[in-house]
Design a protein around this motif. Sequence first.
Motif, PDB file in Angstrom:
ATOM      1  N   GLU A 372       0.799  -1.230   0.000  1.00 11.50           N
ATOM      2  CA  GLU A 372       0.000   0.000   0.000  1.00 11.50           C
ATOM      3  C   GLU A 372       0.833   1.283   0.000  1.00 11.50           C
ATOM      4  O   GLU A 372       0.358   2.322  -0.467  1.00 11.50           O
ATOM      5  CB  GLU A 372      -0.930   0.002   1.223  1.00 11.50           C
ATOM      6  N   GLN A 373       2.076   1.201   0.503  1.00  9.63           N
ATOM      7  CA  GLN A 373       2.884   2.413   0.658  1.00  9.63           C
ATOM      8  C   GLN A 373       4.094   2.455  -0.271  1.00  9.63           C
ATOM      9  O   GLN A 373       4.324   3.453  -0.959  1.00  9.63           O
ATOM     10  CB  GLN A 373       3.358   2.535   2.114  1.00  9.63           C
ATOM     11  N   VAL A 374       4.880   1.358  -0.289  1.00  8.50           N
ATOM     12  CA  VAL A 374       6.142   1.362  -1.039  1.00  8.50           C
ATOM     13  C   VAL A 374       5.910   1.163  -2.529  1.00  8.50           C
ATOM     14  O   VAL A 374       6.388   1.946  -3.358  1.00  8.50           O
ATOM     15  CB  VAL A 374       7.105   0.286  -0.491  1.00  8.50           C
ATOM     16  N   MET A 375       5.171   0.104  -2.887  1.00  4.64           N
ATOM     17  CA  MET A 375       4.978  -0.234  -4.300  1.00  4.64           C
ATOM     18  C   MET A 375       4.183   0.826  -5.051  1.00  4.64           C
ATOM     19  O   MET A 375       4.327   0.977  -6.268  1.00  4.64           O
ATOM     20  CB  MET A 375       4.301  -1.593  -4.406  1.00  4.64           C
ATOM     21  N   THR A 376       3.369   1.580  -4.340  1.00  2.00           N
ATOM     22  CA  THR A 376       2.546   2.617  -4.971  1.00  2.00           C
ATOM     23  C   THR A 376       3.272   3.937  -5.149  1.00  2.00           C
ATOM     24  O   THR A 376       2.782   4.832  -5.836  1.00  2.00           O
ATOM     25  CB  THR A 376       1.287   2.870  -4.124  1.00  2.00           C
ATOM     26  N   GLY A 377       4.422   4.092  -4.504  1.00  2.00           N
ATOM     27  CA  GLY A 377       5.157   5.345  -4.595  1.00  2.00           C
ATOM     28  C   GLY A 377       4.772   6.361  -3.540  1.00  2.00           C
ATOM     29  O   GLY A 377       5.290   7.492  -3.549  1.00  2.00           O
ATOM     30  N   LYS A 378       3.892   5.979  -2.600  1.00  2.00           N
ATOM     31  CA  LYS A 378       3.517   6.911  -1.530  1.00  2.00           C
ATOM     32  C   LYS A 378       4.655   7.112  -0.536  1.00  2.00           C
ATOM     33  O   LYS A 378       4.845   8.210  -0.018  1.00  2.00           O
ATOM     34  CB  LYS A 378       2.277   6.382  -0.799  1.00  2.00           C
ATOM     35  N   LEU A 379       5.394   6.057  -0.272  1.00  2.00           N
ATOM     36  CA  LEU A 379       6.479   6.116   0.709  1.00  2.00           C
ATOM     37  C   LEU A 379       7.816   6.089  -0.020  1.00  2.00           C
ATOM     38  O   LEU A 379       8.188   5.075  -0.620  1.00  2.00           O
ATOM     39  CB  LEU A 379       6.377   4.939   1.679  1.00  2.00           C
ATOM     40  N   THR A 380       8.528   7.202   0.006  1.00  2.00           N
ATOM     41  CA  THR A 380       9.830   7.293  -0.651  1.00  2.00           C
ATOM     42  C   THR A 380      10.877   7.726   0.379  1.00  2.00           C
ATOM     43  O   THR A 380      10.543   8.023   1.525  1.00  2.00           O
ATOM     44  CB  THR A 380       9.799   8.302  -1.813  1.00  2.00           C
ATOM     45  N   TYR A 381      12.132   7.787  -0.065  1.00  2.00           N
ATOM     46  CA  TYR A 381      13.199   8.224   0.847  1.00  2.00           C
ATOM     47  C   TYR A 381      14.052   9.269   0.150  1.00  2.00           C
ATOM     48  O   TYR A 381      14.602   9.020  -0.936  1.00  2.00           O
ATOM     49  CB  TYR A 381      14.053   7.036   1.273  1.00  2.00           C
ATOM     50  N   THR A 382      14.166  10.448   0.750  1.00  2.00           N
ATOM     51  CA  THR A 382      14.850  11.577   0.115  1.00  2.00           C
ATOM     52  C   THR A 382      16.025  12.108   0.933  1.00  2.00           C
ATOM     53  O   THR A 382      16.577  13.152   0.588  1.00  2.00           O
ATOM     54  CB  THR A 382      13.853  12.735  -0.122  1.00  2.00           C
ATOM     55  N   ASP A 383      16.408  11.407   1.986  1.00  2.00           N
ATOM     56  CA  ASP A 383      17.467  11.919   2.856  1.00  2.00           C
ATOM     57  C   ASP A 383      18.731  11.058   2.759  1.00  2.00           C
ATOM     58  O   ASP A 383      19.456  10.897   3.727  1.00  2.00           O
ATOM     59  CB  ASP A 383      16.976  11.959   4.308  1.00  2.00           C
ATOM     60  N   GLY A 384      18.976  10.507   1.567  1.00  2.00           N
ATOM     61  CA  GLY A 384      20.122   9.629   1.389  1.00  2.00           C
ATOM     62  C   GLY A 384      21.426  10.365   1.154  1.00  2.00           C
ATOM     63  O   GLY A 384      21.447  11.577   0.937  1.00  2.00           O
ATOM     64  N   ILE A 385      22.503   9.605   1.180  1.00  2.00           N
ATOM     65  CA  ILE A 385      23.828  10.185   0.941  1.00  2.00           C
ATOM     66  C   ILE A 385      24.329   9.919  -0.483  1.00  2.00           C
ATOM     67  O   ILE A 385      25.314  10.515  -0.912  1.00  2.00           O
ATOM     68  CB  ILE A 385      24.865   9.631   1.940  1.00  2.00           C
ATOM     69  N   ILE A 386      23.636   9.024  -1.223  1.00  2.00           N
ATOM     70  CA  ILE A 386      24.100   8.655  -2.562  1.00  2.00           C
ATOM     71  C   ILE A 386      23.151   9.151  -3.645  1.00  2.00           C
ATOM     72  O   ILE A 386      23.577   9.776  -4.613  1.00  2.00           O
ATOM     73  CB  ILE A 386      24.271   7.123  -2.678  1.00  2.00           C
ATOM     74  N   MET A 387      21.859   8.859  -3.536  1.00  2.00           N
ATOM     75  CA  MET A 387      20.865   9.254  -4.534  1.00  2.00           C
ATOM     76  C   MET A 387      19.949  10.342  -4.001  1.00  2.00           C
ATOM     77  O   MET A 387      19.783  10.498  -2.787  1.00  2.00           O
ATOM     78  CB  MET A 387      20.020   8.037  -4.961  1.00  2.00           C
ATOM     79  N   LYS A 388      19.308  11.071  -4.927  1.00  2.00           N
ATOM     80  CA  LYS A 388      18.397  12.143  -4.528  1.00  2.00           C
ATOM     81  C   LYS A 388      17.110  11.596  -3.922  1.00  2.00           C
ATOM     82  O   LYS A 388      16.615  12.109  -2.920  1.00  2.00           O
ATOM     83  CB  LYS A 388      18.061  13.040  -5.728  1.00  2.00           C
ATOM     84  N   GLU A 389      16.535  10.583  -4.561  1.00  2.00           N
ATOM     85  CA  GLU A 389      15.288  10.018  -4.045  1.00  2.00           C
ATOM     86  C   GLU A 389      15.181   8.556  -4.448  1.00  2.00           C
ATOM     87  O   GLU A 389      15.396   8.191  -5.603  1.00  2.00           O
ATOM     88  CB  GLU A 389      14.067  10.783  -4.570  1.00  2.00           C
ATOM     89  N   TYR A 390      14.817   7.738  -3.481  1.00  2.00           N
ATOM     90  CA  TYR A 390      14.559   6.325  -3.722  1.00  2.00           C
ATOM     91  C   TYR A 390      13.044   6.154  -3.781  1.00  2.00           C
ATOM     92  O   TYR A 390      12.338   6.422  -2.807  1.00  2.00           O
ATOM     93  CB  TYR A 390      15.161   5.467  -2.607  1.00  2.00           C
TER      94      TYR A 390
END
Length: 439
Positions: A372-390
């Motif tokens: 419900e959250q990850v596969m749909t794109g609702k839950l992302t991660y933007t505070d990484g050290i390598i990429m801008k957004e996962y």
Amino acid sequence: MKGITSFIKARKIMVAFLVLMAISLLVVGCGQQQQGENEGTAPEGGEKVVKVGVIGPFTGPASRVGEEFKGAIQMAFDQIGNKVGDYKVEFVWVDDESDAEKGARAYEQAIVKDKITVGFMDWHSWVSVSCMDVAAKYKMPHFFSFGATEVVNQKYEQDPEKYKYWVGKAWPTPSLLSIAYVDTVTEAVEKGLWTPKNKNVAVYGVDNDWGRSFGEAVAKQFTDAGWNVVTKEWVGLGETEFYPLLTKLKKSDVSLAVGSMSDPPSVSAFIKQTREVGLKSLIISDGLGWVGEWYGLTGDASDYVLDQIPQWTTDKAKKFRDDFKAKYGFEPGASSGGLCYDWANYFIKVMQTTLDTYGDLTTESFAKCAEEQVMTGKLTYTDGIIMKEYKYTPETFPDPVVDQEHYIFPVIQYFDGQGKIIWPDAWKEGDLAIPDNLK
């Protein structure tokens, strides 16, 4: 006398009754404890526990990557005190030994015997392919595997309901990234930076799901760009004797040799031996810099080699690298330890979201959060050290979104153990350089 006898009989009946009650309570207690363990709850003291099964090559030819995984994950979870809400986090380190069958057996044991609540991470494509079926069998949500092969995508697309438990690739399908090598070479030729003696290219790689996926993808891309693929050569995992292969490539008169291997001993031996046999080709070695101490293994034989790999580009990234080295005594690779650290922090966000949204950390609630959250794109991660957004979307899953605003690897060229970005233009630190013996 009769009264005494009746009293004794009653006493015996009462004792028997109490014994039966005690046994019954013990059995129920044991059953509750087992159920609690399956749900991630330890009854002693009331502390809740969530068990995370981490798959990695902790022994075997790629154990160096396993060390980086373990260190990066521990550093991420140390920052939250190894707790999510009122749950203590415990890790079960699942050693795949760089072997698909052994990895699947170890993973199944972690589920059945160690009673893990959720799965996380993996390095090898072939291990991912085998463990996907284990996760599907037990409906065990497993987050963020580095297994990049398109075989993972094919299995998911054949039966999304069955394989939805393999929750997202932490490394995209090779063809989504490898086209950058073709763009880099094409731009260099068009700008007059390189005039190759011919358009012959050799493809090489480790003989497994990763090596063949990468090799076949890049072979098609170079063919589409007008190059002639004269040979494809596959080698065993852990192989370090490449003189016959390199002699063959030398006789084939190729201008370009492109491929990937997944273990440090193999790739470092290959690079050094290309110089020893005098192979007059530009070398693309995807993943040469996956481990932090790669230059100590190759030396200056790696000069002019091309790779596609993230770099320690920000102060935040460099701090993690330095902290890791200070703690563990060796430098991590940006695409192994660095990426793993980011995915571990994304996973922490998944855990917190699962608890906040569904009220507990159980296998079932993790599966709901995934779908419900990850596969749909609702839950992302933007505070990484390598990429801008996962981020994943229904259109890209099981791959992450790949572009310069999300997940992208620059093409770099090595000199003196340092990578210089030569693609894309927005990040470029210099142009492709050609060694004197290829001019």
